[in-house]
Design an enzyme around this catalytic site. Sequence first.
Site, short mmCIF file in Angstrom:
data_model
loop_
_atom_site.label_atom_id
_atom_site.label_comp_id
_atom_site.label_asym_id
_atom_site.label_seq_id
_atom_site.Cartn_x
_atom_site.Cartn_y
_atom_site.Cartn_z
N HIS A 97 -14.29 -11.65 6.85
CA HIS A 97 -13.39 -12.26 7.82
C HIS A 97 -12.15 -11.41 7.96
O HIS A 97 -11.17 -11.61 7.23
CB HIS A 97 -12.96 -13.67 7.36
CG HIS A 97 -14.06 -14.68 7.38
ND1 HIS A 97 -13.95 -15.88 6.69
CD2 HIS A 97 -15.26 -14.71 8.00
CE1 HIS A 97 -15.06 -16.60 6.90
NE2 HIS A 97 -15.88 -15.90 7.68
N GLU A 98 -12.16 -10.45 8.86
CA GLU A 98 -10.92 -9.71 9.16
C GLU A 98 -10.16 -10.52 10.20
O GLU A 98 -10.72 -10.89 11.23
CB GLU A 98 -11.26 -8.31 9.70
CG GLU A 98 -10.04 -7.52 10.19
CD GLU A 98 -8.99 -7.32 9.11
OE1 GLU A 98 -9.28 -6.70 8.10
OE2 GLU A 98 -7.84 -7.83 9.28
N GLU B 291 -10.01 3.45 0.29
CA GLU B 291 -9.94 3.78 1.72
C GLU B 291 -8.91 4.89 2.00
O GLU B 291 -9.10 5.68 2.93
CB GLU B 291 -9.61 2.53 2.53
CG GLU B 291 -8.27 1.91 2.18
CD GLU B 291 -8.02 0.56 2.87
OE1 GLU B 291 -8.95 0.00 3.46
OE2 GLU B 291 -6.87 0.08 2.81
N GLU C 62 -7.03 -7.02 -2.82
CA GLU C 62 -6.55 -5.65 -2.70
C GLU C 62 -5.10 -5.66 -3.19
O GLU C 62 -4.84 -5.98 -4.33
CB GLU C 62 -6.71 -5.18 -1.25
CG GLU C 62 -6.61 -3.67 -1.10
CD GLU C 62 -6.64 -3.26 0.35
OE1 GLU C 62 -7.27 -2.23 0.63
OE2 GLU C 62 -6.03 -3.91 1.21
N GLU D 219 0.82 -1.21 0.00
CA GLU D 219 0.00 0.00 0.00
C GLU D 219 0.86 1.27 0.00
O GLU D 219 0.89 2.02 0.96
CB GLU D 219 -1.00 -0.07 1.14
CG GLU D 219 -1.97 -1.23 0.92
CD GLU D 219 -2.95 -1.48 2.05
OE1 GLU D 219 -3.14 -0.58 2.88
OE2 GLU D 219 -3.51 -2.60 2.10
C1 NOJ Z 1 -8.59 -2.97 5.40
C2 NOJ Z 1 -9.40 -3.23 4.18
O1 NOJ Z 1 -8.71 -2.83 3.02
C3 NOJ Z 1 -10.70 -2.49 4.33
O2 NOJ Z 1 -11.47 -2.61 3.15
C4 NOJ Z 1 -11.45 -3.01 5.52
O3 NOJ Z 1 -12.61 -2.25 5.71
C5 NOJ Z 1 -10.58 -2.93 6.78
N1 NOJ Z 1 -9.29 -3.48 6.54
C6 NOJ Z 1 -11.22 -3.67 7.96
O4 NOJ Z 1 -11.26 -5.05 7.68
CA CA Z 2 -6.14 -2.20 2.94
#
Ligand code: NOJ
Ligand code: CA
Length: 661
Positions: free
Chosen positions: A365-366, A469, A463, A161
């Site tokens: 799923h984070e 974001e 990503e 990133e």
């Molecule tokens: C980073 C991700 O790129 C984003 O899309 C997400 O909302 C956050 N992490 C939380 O999982």
């Molecule tokens: Ca991200």
Amino acid sequence: MVARAATVATLGSPDGALEVSVTLDSDGRPGYAVSRRGEPVIAESRLGFILANAPKLERNFRLEHSATRSHDETWEQPWGERRFVRDHYNELRISLVEKTALARRLDVVFRAHDSGIGFRYEFPEQPELTDVGITEELTEFAVAEPATAWWIPAGDWNRYEYLYQKTPLAEVGQAHTPITLRTASGLHLAIHEAALVDYSSMWLRRSGAGQRLKAALSPSATGPRVQRRAPFATPWRTIQIAPDAAGLYMSDLILNLNEPNALGDVSWFKPYKYVGIWWSLHLDTETWGTGPRHGATTANAKRYIDFAAANGFRGVLIEGWNRGWDGNWFADGSEFSFTEPTPDFDLEAVAAYAKKRGVHLVGHHETAGNVARYEEQLGAALDLYQRLGIDSVKTGYVADAGGIRAREADGSIRYEWHDGQFMSRHHLKVVTEAAKRHIAVNPHEPIKDTGLRRTYPNWVAREGARGMEYNAWGNPPNPPEHEANLVFTRMLAGPFDLTPGVLSLTGRGGQKIQSTIAKQLALYVVIYSPIEMVADLPENYAKYPGPFQFIKDVPSDWADTRVLGGEVGDYATIARKDRNSEDWYLGAVTDENARTIRVALDFLDAGKSYTAEIYRDGDDADWNTNPHAIVIEKRPVKSNDSLALRLAAGGGLAIRFKSAR
Ligand code: NOJ
Ligand code: CA
């Protein structure tokens, strides 16, 4: 440097323009070089390995055998930028054997396509080399001419990133791939890899003086960067070669070097657009964690489901639905449950409501990089989604590079890299477990794309770059040139879940997004993904019904793709044909410079009449001073027409060519 080398074999591309020469120097060190129309592109470059607990595998070789073959096949993608892909190449296999007592063997397989070169190492089964620990891969890419490079740093804390840098190649430090180069003579090159399976990602480190890049494998916490048992093959090392930037994007080299679909019938996945409880979280007007501003409540989810149903969007992503977000979730992710919803979110009721309204929830799923915890729950988590009809999942690995938690055999934790061998295995575990349950996967903070969607077509997007974001909270946000950089760098790897369509053009606390409203529309065509987010808040779309119509109309699955023009980091114009109708779409984006795009419409069917529904920057539009100025107009057009349309600074252009039926 490879000294006093003799060419032992050569290979030409089907059109004869590219040639690979394989060399052995007087010390028996193997190398290769690439030329185009007789001019050197890659000068002599080394091949080989440094191994753990075994002598280096890089010299004292003799050529035992070489073999060539040709291949020409057209295969069909279940979804993609184009339906049919031609895989046409000549192949050369070099079988090397050491002249020393160990007499170890190593094969190198080269494929010459018209759009570039791929090669990989194959470790044959052999008594003196069974368990292979790779400490270092010696592969080099000695670019023959000075070049300009577009690249992001590798090995730094924020993974992929970063903003793209444009520097002389001679000033590159350590870069991720794809790295894109324009040589002094104007040739465009991109160095990357294909089919990254059970191996560590290749970074590129500039080595010595000048233009020589050397493979640097992403680290491992367990010693050697790769541990395998022979026989096995490495990923393909790729060099895309084109006269212009458009040619790089049009190349199917990466997909072609991947294995065919291993999943069989994947008609259960169809490309779609999705909305979700997401942008509000990044604006910080709602929260992932529970409390008065919790986004994932039953009532709010139903509001988004209604919005999706009313506008024909298939998917609804809901982040923050599960236990584990409260407190400092990104510290270690140790509280995450992938099966238990928060008390204010009735998952069963929301899933039933979605079903009733004809939309599909998109799971989330984070993991915060806690792969140890995620893998323990993976089966149960996917079973739950399958039972509820949730047929896609966005995964997430928010953790600094080197901060992935992996479980040791004794139960303790070790720390791995997002793009090392451990994660290449983990992602395929998730993808194949999901495939068994007919679930598609979209990882964020992923390992880079190397075309594995061909083999596993449920690995639909990821990503792996700075997405929307950063326009909410990034410092700096994405600059106007970002997407024109992405098209010719990151997008060479595969689909990107950028999450476009923020028509409010406003981030957290009123931060300006460096885009016009027309550019937000153009991104649906220019930045390819089979799942495209409609990322803004429902109440913001209500303010822009005209532009919103394009987002409703634009498909996310294509029969064909043409890059009509572009320069890396400056602009890109792409036309794509809908896979499910006779309509074509066009998207163009520019950097901070306004410019006029001239396009011949000869991609349209000759003789057919179309209505061009044009969404262009207003005459006084400018991302900074007048970003919402847009002109929406209709014109009858045919394939022998051409258009000249102006893009504003930070602007864009989106057109639907609606075919008369
Ligand atoms: C980073 C991700 O790129 C984003 O899309 C997400 O909302 C956050 N992490 C939380 O999982
Ligand atoms: Ca991200």
